[in-house]
Design an enzyme around this catalytic site. Structure first.
Site, PDB file in Angstrom:
ATOM      1  N   SER A 120       0.833  -1.206   0.000  1.00 41.94           N
ATOM      2  CA  SER A 120       0.000   0.000   0.000  1.00 41.94           C
ATOM      3  C   SER A 120       0.857   1.241   0.000  1.00 41.94           C
ATOM      4  O   SER A 120       0.367   2.333  -0.242  1.00 41.94           O
ATOM      5  CB  SER A 120      -0.842   0.052   1.275  1.00 41.94           C
ATOM      6  OG  SER A 120      -1.567  -1.113   1.462  1.00 41.94           O
ATOM      7  N   HIS A 141      -1.441  -2.706  -6.883  1.00 46.62           N
ATOM      8  CA  HIS A 141      -2.076  -2.469  -5.583  1.00 46.62           C
ATOM      9  C   HIS A 141      -3.596  -2.572  -5.700  1.00 46.62           C
ATOM     10  O   HIS A 141      -4.230  -1.757  -6.361  1.00 46.62           O
ATOM     11  CB  HIS A 141      -1.653  -1.087  -5.061  1.00 46.62           C
ATOM     12  CG  HIS A 141      -2.224  -0.779  -3.720  1.00 46.62           C
ATOM     13  ND1 HIS A 141      -2.619   0.467  -3.341  1.00 46.62           N
ATOM     14  CD2 HIS A 141      -2.484  -1.589  -2.662  1.00 46.62           C
ATOM     15  CE1 HIS A 141      -3.085   0.424  -2.118  1.00 46.62           C
ATOM     16  NE2 HIS A 141      -3.028  -0.811  -1.683  1.00 46.62           N
ATOM     17  N   GLU A 153      -3.898   0.028  -8.613  1.00 48.00           N
ATOM     18  CA  GLU A 153      -2.869   1.028  -8.914  1.00 48.00           C
ATOM     19  C   GLU A 153      -1.659   0.299  -9.486  1.00 48.00           C
ATOM     20  O   GLU A 153      -1.165  -0.656  -8.877  1.00 48.00           O
ATOM     21  CB  GLU A 153      -2.430   1.758  -7.634  1.00 48.00           C
ATOM     22  CG  GLU A 153      -3.431   2.766  -7.131  1.00 48.00           C
ATOM     23  CD  GLU A 153      -2.959   3.456  -5.852  1.00 48.00           C
ATOM     24  OE1 GLU A 153      -3.055   4.695  -5.780  1.00 48.00           O
ATOM     25  OE2 GLU A 153      -2.521   2.769  -4.903  1.00 48.00           O
ATOM     26  N   ASN A 192      -3.585   6.050  -1.209  1.00 47.10           N
ATOM     27  CA  ASN A 192      -3.281   6.155   0.219  1.00 47.10           C
ATOM     28  C   ASN A 192      -2.680   7.499   0.601  1.00 47.10           C
ATOM     29  O   ASN A 192      -2.818   7.930   1.746  1.00 47.10           O
ATOM     30  CB  ASN A 192      -2.387   5.006   0.668  1.00 47.10           C
ATOM     31  CG  ASN A 192      -3.219   3.766   0.908  1.00 47.10           C
ATOM     32  OD1 ASN A 192      -4.298   3.837   1.479  1.00 47.10           O
ATOM     33  ND2 ASN A 192      -2.752   2.626   0.440  1.00 47.10           N
TER      34      ASN A 192
HETATM   35  N1  CAA Z   1     -17.809 -11.329  -4.195  1.00 41.77           N
HETATM   36  C1  CAA Z   1     -18.538 -10.560  -5.019  1.00 41.77           C
HETATM   37  N2  CAA Z   1     -19.347  -9.572  -4.614  1.00 41.77           N
HETATM   38  C2  CAA Z   1     -19.440  -9.367  -3.278  1.00 41.77           C
HETATM   39  C3  CAA Z   1     -18.709 -10.145  -2.354  1.00 41.77           C
HETATM   40  C4  CAA Z   1     -17.867 -11.163  -2.857  1.00 41.77           C
HETATM   41  N3  CAA Z   1     -17.124 -11.937  -2.074  1.00 41.77           N
HETATM   42  N4  CAA Z   1     -19.001  -9.682  -1.112  1.00 41.77           N
HETATM   43  C5  CAA Z   1     -19.865  -8.666  -1.267  1.00 41.77           C
HETATM   44  N5  CAA Z   1     -20.133  -8.489  -2.563  1.00 41.77           N
HETATM   45  C6  CAA Z   1     -20.994  -7.484  -3.191  1.00 41.77           C
HETATM   46  C7  CAA Z   1     -22.408  -7.579  -2.647  1.00 41.77           C
HETATM   47  O1  CAA Z   1     -23.167  -8.550  -3.328  1.00 41.77           O
HETATM   48  C8  CAA Z   1     -22.932  -6.184  -2.904  1.00 41.77           C
HETATM   49  O2  CAA Z   1     -23.265  -6.039  -4.289  1.00 41.77           O
HETATM   50  P1  CAA Z   1     -24.600  -5.254  -4.744  1.00 41.77           P
HETATM   51  O3  CAA Z   1     -24.440  -3.859  -4.201  1.00 41.77           O
HETATM   52  O4  CAA Z   1     -24.546  -5.326  -6.237  1.00 41.77           O
HETATM   53  O5  CAA Z   1     -25.702  -6.019  -4.114  1.00 41.77           O
HETATM   54  C9  CAA Z   1     -21.710  -5.311  -2.665  1.00 41.77           C
HETATM   55  O6  CAA Z   1     -20.572  -6.179  -2.837  1.00 41.77           O
HETATM   56  C10 CAA Z   1     -21.670  -4.699  -1.271  1.00 41.77           C
HETATM   57  O7  CAA Z   1     -21.655  -5.746  -0.294  1.00 41.77           O
HETATM   58  P2  CAA Z   1     -22.493  -5.740   1.077  1.00 41.77           P
HETATM   59  O8  CAA Z   1     -23.955  -5.542   0.788  1.00 41.77           O
HETATM   60  O9  CAA Z   1     -22.093  -6.940   1.845  1.00 41.77           O
HETATM   61  O10 CAA Z   1     -21.987  -4.605   1.948  1.00 41.77           O
HETATM   62  P3  CAA Z   1     -22.140  -3.064   1.870  1.00 41.77           P
HETATM   63  O11 CAA Z   1     -23.149  -2.608   0.887  1.00 41.77           O
HETATM   64  O12 CAA Z   1     -22.260  -2.661   3.288  1.00 41.77           O
HETATM   65  O13 CAA Z   1     -20.693  -2.662   1.306  1.00 41.77           O
HETATM   66  C11 CAA Z   1     -18.330  -2.468   1.277  1.00 41.77           C
HETATM   67  C12 CAA Z   1     -19.515  -3.091   1.973  1.00 41.77           C
HETATM   68  C13 CAA Z   1     -18.177  -3.078  -0.109  1.00 41.77           C
HETATM   69  C14 CAA Z   1     -17.103  -2.783   2.125  1.00 41.77           C
HETATM   70  C15 CAA Z   1     -18.588  -0.935   1.146  1.00 41.77           C
HETATM   71  O14 CAA Z   1     -18.931  -0.407   2.399  1.00 41.77           O
HETATM   72  C16 CAA Z   1     -17.394  -0.206   0.615  1.00 41.77           C
HETATM   73  O15 CAA Z   1     -17.107  -0.202  -0.568  1.00 41.77           O
HETATM   74  N6  CAA Z   1     -16.661   0.462   1.537  1.00 41.77           N
HETATM   75  C17 CAA Z   1     -15.466   1.211   1.205  1.00 41.77           C
HETATM   76  C18 CAA Z   1     -14.294   0.266   1.138  1.00 41.77           C
HETATM   77  C19 CAA Z   1     -13.034   0.979   0.805  1.00 41.77           C
HETATM   78  O16 CAA Z   1     -12.935   2.198   0.764  1.00 41.77           O
HETATM   79  N7  CAA Z   1     -12.000   0.173   0.578  1.00 41.77           N
HETATM   80  C20 CAA Z   1     -10.699   0.676   0.277  1.00 41.77           C
HETATM   81  C21 CAA Z   1      -9.867   0.490   1.483  1.00 41.77           C
HETATM   82  S1  CAA Z   1      -8.242   1.100   1.211  1.00 41.77           S
HETATM   83  C22 CAA Z   1      -7.441  -0.251   0.646  1.00 41.77           C
HETATM   84  O17 CAA Z   1      -7.913  -1.332   0.528  1.00 41.77           O
HETATM   85  C23 CAA Z   1      -6.072  -0.029   0.234  1.00 41.77           C
HETATM   86  C24 CAA Z   1      -5.033   0.100   1.222  1.00 41.77           C
HETATM   87  O18 CAA Z   1      -3.924   0.050   0.760  1.00 41.77           O
HETATM   88  C25 CAA Z   1      -5.157   0.317   2.651  1.00 41.77           C
END
Ligand code: CAA
Length: 286
Positions: A120, A141, A153, A192
């Site tokens: 990251s 990434h 990325e 990030n």
């Molecule tokens: N495979 C496929 N699809 C999946 C899945 C899986 N294993 N798990 C969940 N999904 C799908 C669900 O079916 C749902 O799809 P629809 O909207 O089409 O129905 C969607 O993903 C959302 O899932 P949930 O309903 O379970 O949950 P939610 O609506 O509360 O969303 C979340 C959860 C996806 C985490 C959402 O809150 C989100 O995008 N949050 C932001 C996450 C983010 O910012 N991540 C970046 C972090 S930084 C990083 O990773 C990098 C780093 O270097 C630190």
């Protein structure tokens, strides 16, 4: 060389998600974990995610089975010897990543295999220089949850060859269907460098007693249409990973906005790492 055989090092939060999307795309995947216990836990993580995808209608059951059939999670590092692309996803600890790249350099036999890191924040040059083939080392990434978020990325160092970069982009876009953005080799890359100061600001706001955790998160969800608030997002990323990324950014730029606040350090020391330990800024069922 078309990339069909992929290796992943590490089967934690990110490694398991990366292995899953690569297998979904039809590639043969070998995932390496530190030992048998970790390999078993990693496979269980992938199975759970595939089951969720099937239960939610994102994958049909037959495809789910095929995906699991294309994956092996093992503890033998030598199983990576024949891979055309290896994506390293071990914890965000520089010495660990450097040691992993040294081992990859010794083990991976294809002369033009791409050695990628899911780091990251650690500059790719530090990993590239641990190998005798820096022209084949780059950053790929992914974002958590990997099966859901489309972004990758691409980070090229001063020494990454254009052929390795082109093959990595083609794999991420054409095979995985991801959206690729390109970043220079600076700690934190694009996302990030922007995200971490925001998360740290939310932690400082909580630490100073300015507002409650619930209200800080509700503010950003209800007022700015973010899918989740900054404290819940820190819990999702893991407080240890958030802190490690902040430290890399601070080491690189020496800007106060990247310095981890004491509250984050104390919580990491206490093992309150977020979702993965059941408690971070919020509590989770495990
Ligand atoms: N495979 C496929 N699809 C999946 C899945 C899986 N294993 N798990 C969940 N999904 C799908 C669900 O079916 C749902 O799809 P629809 O909207 O089409 O129905 C969607 O993903 C959302 O899932 P949930 O309903 O379970 O949950 P939610 O609506 O509360 O969303 C979340 C959860 C996806 C985490 C959402 O809150 C989100 O995008 N949050 C932001 C996450 C983010 O910012 N991540 C970046 C972090 S930084 C990083 O990773 C990098 C780093 O270097 C630190």
């Amino acid at each position: 060389m078309q990339i069909a055989c992929v290796g992943v090092v590490g089967c934690g939060l990110m490694g398991s998600g990366i292995a899953e999307v690569v297998a979904r795309a039809g590639s043969d995947v070998v995932v390496v974990e530190a030992d048998e216990v970790a390999a078993k836990a990693g496979l269980a993580r992938i199975e759970k995610s595939v089951d969720t995808a099937v239960a939610r209608g994102k994958l049909d059951a037959a495809t789910g089975e095929r995906v699991l059939g294309q994956l092996r999670v093992v503890s033998d590092f030598d199983a990576l010897a024949d891979r055309q692309l290896v994506i390293e996803a071990v914890p965000e600890v520089e010495q660990l990543k450097v040691a992993t790249f040294k081992r990859l350099d010794d083990v991976v036999e294809h002369g033009d295999a791409v050695l990628a890191s899911n780091t990251s924040s650690i500059p790719i040059m530090k990993l590239a220089m641990a190998t005798r083939r820096p022209e084949h080392v780059l950053g790929l990434h992914f974002f958590n949850p990997v099966p859901v978020l489309p972004l990758v990325e691409l980070v090229t160092s001063l020494l990454t060859g254009s052929d390795a970069a082109a093959r990595a982009v083609s794999f991420a876009e054409d095979s995985l269907g991801k959206c690729v953005i390109r970043s220079q080799d600076r700690a934190g890359f694009i996302v990030n460098a922007l995200l971490i100061p925001y998360l740290l600001s939310a932690i400082r706001m909580l630490e100073s007693g300015f507002a409650s955790a619930g209200d800080i998160d509700t503010g950003m969800v209800q007022g700015c249409a973010h899918p989740m608030g900054p404290l819940a997002l820190t819990d999702l990323i893991g407080l240890d990973t958030t802190m490690a990324v902040a430290e890399s950014l601070y080491t690189e730029f020496k800007e106060p906005l990247y310095a981890p606040p004491p509250m984050l350090s104390r919580m990491v020391e206490a093992g309150l790492l977020g979702r993965k330990t059941g408690r971070g800024f919020f509590d989770y069922e495990r």
